[in-house]
Every structure is written in structure tokens, then in C-alpha cells.
Write a protein that holds these residues in place. Structure first.
Motif, PDB file in Angstrom:
ATOM      1  N   PHE A 267      13.054   2.710 -88.851  1.00 48.21           N
ATOM      2  CA  PHE A 267      12.470   1.370 -88.959  1.00 48.21           C
ATOM      3  C   PHE A 267      13.202   0.429 -88.015  1.00 48.21           C
ATOM      4  O   PHE A 267      14.431   0.312 -88.077  1.00 48.21           O
ATOM      5  N   ARG A 268      12.465  -0.234 -87.140  1.00 47.76           N
ATOM      6  CA  ARG A 268      13.073  -1.136 -86.162  1.00 47.76           C
ATOM      7  C   ARG A 268      13.207  -2.515 -86.783  1.00 47.76           C
ATOM      8  O   ARG A 268      12.259  -3.298 -86.827  1.00 47.76           O
ATOM      9  N   ALA A 269      14.416  -2.826 -87.262  1.00 45.82           N
ATOM     10  CA  ALA A 269      14.668  -4.117 -87.904  1.00 45.82           C
ATOM     11  C   ALA A 269      14.729  -5.241 -86.886  1.00 45.82           C
ATOM     12  O   ALA A 269      14.331  -6.379 -87.175  1.00 45.82           O
ATOM     13  N   LEU A 270      15.273  -4.957 -85.706  1.00 48.50           N
ATOM     14  CA  LEU A 270      15.291  -5.922 -84.607  1.00 48.50           C
ATOM     15  C   LEU A 270      14.638  -5.276 -83.406  1.00 48.50           C
ATOM     16  O   LEU A 270      14.972  -4.149 -83.040  1.00 48.50           O
ATOM     17  N   ASP A 271      13.716  -6.001 -82.799  1.00 43.51           N
ATOM     18  CA  ASP A 271      12.878  -5.416 -81.753  1.00 43.51           C
ATOM     19  C   ASP A 271      12.931  -6.281 -80.491  1.00 43.51           C
ATOM     20  O   ASP A 271      11.960  -6.913 -80.111  1.00 43.51           O
ATOM     21  N   GLY A 272      14.127  -6.340 -79.899  1.00 42.67           N
ATOM     22  CA  GLY A 272      14.285  -7.137 -78.677  1.00 42.67           C
ATOM     23  C   GLY A 272      14.475  -8.614 -78.959  1.00 42.67           C
ATOM     24  O   GLY A 272      13.909  -9.466 -78.268  1.00 42.67           O
ATOM     25  N   ALA A 273      15.280  -8.928 -79.959  1.00 42.16           N
ATOM     26  CA  ALA A 273      15.483 -10.328 -80.348  1.00 42.16           C
ATOM     27  C   ALA A 273      16.375 -11.051 -79.346  1.00 42.16           C
ATOM     28  O   ALA A 273      17.352 -10.487 -78.844  1.00 42.16           O
ATOM     29  N   ASP A 274      16.049 -12.312 -79.089  1.00 46.20           N
ATOM     30  CA  ASP A 274      16.827 -13.172 -78.190  1.00 46.20           C
ATOM     31  C   ASP A 274      17.047 -14.522 -78.859  1.00 46.20           C
ATOM     32  O   ASP A 274      16.069 -15.154 -79.293  1.00 46.20           O
ATOM     33  N   ILE A 275      18.284 -14.964 -78.936  1.00 44.86           N
ATOM     34  CA  ILE A 275      18.557 -16.321 -79.389  1.00 44.86           C
ATOM     35  C   ILE A 275      19.716 -16.897 -78.577  1.00 44.86           C
ATOM     36  O   ILE A 275      20.566 -16.171 -78.066  1.00 44.86           O
ATOM     37  N   THR A 276      19.722 -18.213 -78.474  1.00 47.63           N
ATOM     38  CA  THR A 276      20.815 -18.934 -77.828  1.00 47.63           C
ATOM     39  C   THR A 276      21.216 -20.088 -78.732  1.00 47.63           C
ATOM     40  O   THR A 276      20.385 -20.944 -79.040  1.00 47.63           O
TER      41      THR A 276
END
Length: 299
Positions: free
Chosen positions: A14-23
Motif C-alpha cells: 500500500f502506497r501511503a505516500l505517493d510523491g508528496a512535496d511540501i515546503t
């Protein structure tokens, strides 16, 4: 500054994070919001160096945080389920925190004794959930962190203590430039304190902006049209939701209030008013409008 770049994390397929970006800019309060299962707690466990990314980067001041003791020393976190040793008292945990945080402030610890008024020598496990959360804030804020990471921070606190805790945190942001990242479902509370907001869903950050930009670029418009003359709005207008009660129509439209009202004036409404949206309303409509609205169930 905290940066998350193309972060991917999977658990048993299960992909819990799929290329997340935050600043997360320095010296402000960043609110991370999203529905249950969006990946907020998983991002927080990466920020605090608990999880190793499958791919992507988690950077604090330009350096990867995983197994980086120097950068972890700048951060303190209060998770939703705060950890303490099974038989520990507040005094025991205070000594434990002192060993990890070189800037632990004993003068502040003594001063906060009056604020929290907790039994320092009683086992924490015997305290209520609210008292345990107070103990977490007492100890964590004495660490004088540069980055404070919070997951559902005031859950379990009574209204007076919630206000007290937020006041202490905002004072640190103002006086010492502390950077706070907070994940919470209490959007009304976040609206009062956040400078920036990131909205997550299905392992990705859909958007992140300053709260003022969010509120300036989506508007609730109420209009009353002459009897039998409800107009078809221009196709160029991005209408997210429409509803009406009697002759009063409510539109949720993406754009600036002045531009939208200017376009609708050509239809000669009997009455028209632009209203700001709350963070809760923005959250609902940015995540898909009616799909996330409250549904009526007839039993």
C-alpha cells in the motif's frame, strides 16, 4: 526550512505516500490537513526521522534528516499518541529530555510548573489523556526546539488549556522564530493560527499556499435573481458548487471576489454578496466539493 521532495513510502504494497512535496517556511505555522488516511502522520514520522523514505528526500536546512542527529536535535515532536516510559513520572521524563536536548531550559520548566500544575512525581500512566497531553507540552516546549512538529496537538485538552497552549506556542513563534508544523482535523482552530496550509489526499499534497492566498482565490457568492430568471453562468467561471434555498442561490467559485462579482453584475441580480470561506469550507471544496460534503441518509 523543512522540505519534502517526491516522498514515497509503501507498507505491504500500500502506497501511503505517493510523491508528496511540501515546503515549510521558517518562522511561521504550517497547517497540514487532509482526510483520514491521507498520509499526514506518515509524513510527520519521516520529518522526525522515524521512517526511512523508499524514495525522495526529507530535508531540514538542506540536509537529510534520517539518522542525522544534528538536525534531529533542532526538532521536538508531540505525536497523537505521546510516548513515555511505562513507570516514568514527569520528573523522570524531564531528565530524559535533558539528555537529548542541549538547549533544554530549566528556568522555563520551573515557570511552566505554574501553568500546567501537574503532579511531577506521579506516574504519567495514571494521568488522564488531557493531563498527559499537558505533560507533553510542558516538556517539549522546554526543549526550545527550532522546529516543533505536532500531530493532533490539543486533542483531549479542555478549552481553557487549549487556548493556553496555543498562546505559548504563538509566543515562541513571535519571539524566537520557532517554526511549527501542525497536523489537525480541527480546521477552525488552525484557521486562527496558520500562516501556510498544505492539503493532502491519497498520499499527495494537492496544494500548499499561504492561508491568505487560499481565502482570496475562492469565494462564496450569494445572489437573488428575478423570479423565473436564473441565469446560466459563463463557462469560463470555475464553479465548484451550486445550491439554493428558495430564490437565494449560493455559488462556490474559484477566483477573486471582485472579478467574479463583476462578471455576474451583467445578469442584473436583485441582490449579490461575496463572502469569505472558512478553512473548513475551502478544505471540502478543494477535495472535490459535493463528494466530501455531508450526505443525507434516510433511514
Amino acid at each position: 526550512m523543512i522540505e519534502v521532495k517526491s516522498l514515497v513510502k509503501s507498507f505491504d504494497g500500500f502506497r501511503a505516500l505517493d510523491g508528496a512535496d511540501i515546503t515549510v517556511p521558517d518562522g511561521g505555522v504550517y497547517g497540514l490537513v487532509g482526510p483520514n488516511g491521507a498520509g499526514k502522520s506518515t509524513i510527520i514520522r519521516h520529518l522526525t526521522g522515524i521512517y526511512r523514505p523508499d524514495s525522495g528526500e526529507v530535508l531540514v536546512e538542506g540536509e537529510n534528516v534520517y539518522e542525522n542527529a544534528g538536525k534531529k536535535a533542532l526538532m521536538a515532536a508531540i505525536p497523537d499518541d505521546w510516548y513515555y516510559f511505562p513507570s516514568a513520572t514527569i520528573l523522570d521524563m524531564m531528565r530524559f529530555y535533558q539528555g537529548f536536548y542541549p538547549n533544554f531550559d530549566m528556568a522555563r520548566y520551573e515557570k511552566f510548573r505554574e501553568v500546567f500544575a501537574l503532579p511531577e512525581k506521579s506516574p504519567i500512566r495514571r494521568m488522564s489523556k488531557g493531563m498527559q497531553k499537558q505533560a507533553a507540552f510542558w516538556l517539549t516546549m522546554c526543549c526550545r526546539p527550532k522546529y516543533l512538529i505536532l500531530d493532533e496537538p490539543v486533542d483531549g485538552l479542555d478549552p481553557v488549556m487549549r487556548r493556553q497552549v496555543w498562546s505559548l506556542m504563538m509566543s515562541d513563534v513571535s519571539e524566537y522564530g520557532t517554526t511549527v508544523l501542525v497536523s489537525s482535523h480541527n480546521l477552525r482552530e488552525l484557521e486562527d493560527v496558520c500562516d501556510h496550509v498544505g492539503i493532502m489526499n491519497k498520499g499527495r499534497v494537492l496544494l500548499e499556499r499561504s492561508l491568505s492566498d487560499l481565502q482570496e482565490n475562492i469565494v462564496k457568492l450569494q445572489a437573488v435573481w428575478p423570479a423565473g430568471e436564473t441565469p446560466v453562468l459563463p463557462s469560463q467561471m470555475e464553479v465548484l458548487h451550486t445550491s439554493h434555498v428558495g430564490r437565494v442561490y449560493t455559488y462556490i467559485v474559484r477566483g477573486k471576489a471582485g472579478d467574479i462579482t463583476g462578471r455576474l453584475e451583467q445578469f442584473k441580480p436583485l441582490m449579490m454578496e461575496a463572502l469569505p470561506l472558512s478553512l473548513e469550507e475551502i478544505f471540502i471544496y478543494e477535495l472535490g466539493g459535493e463528494q466530501y460534503a455531508v450526505k443525507e441518509i434516510i433511514l
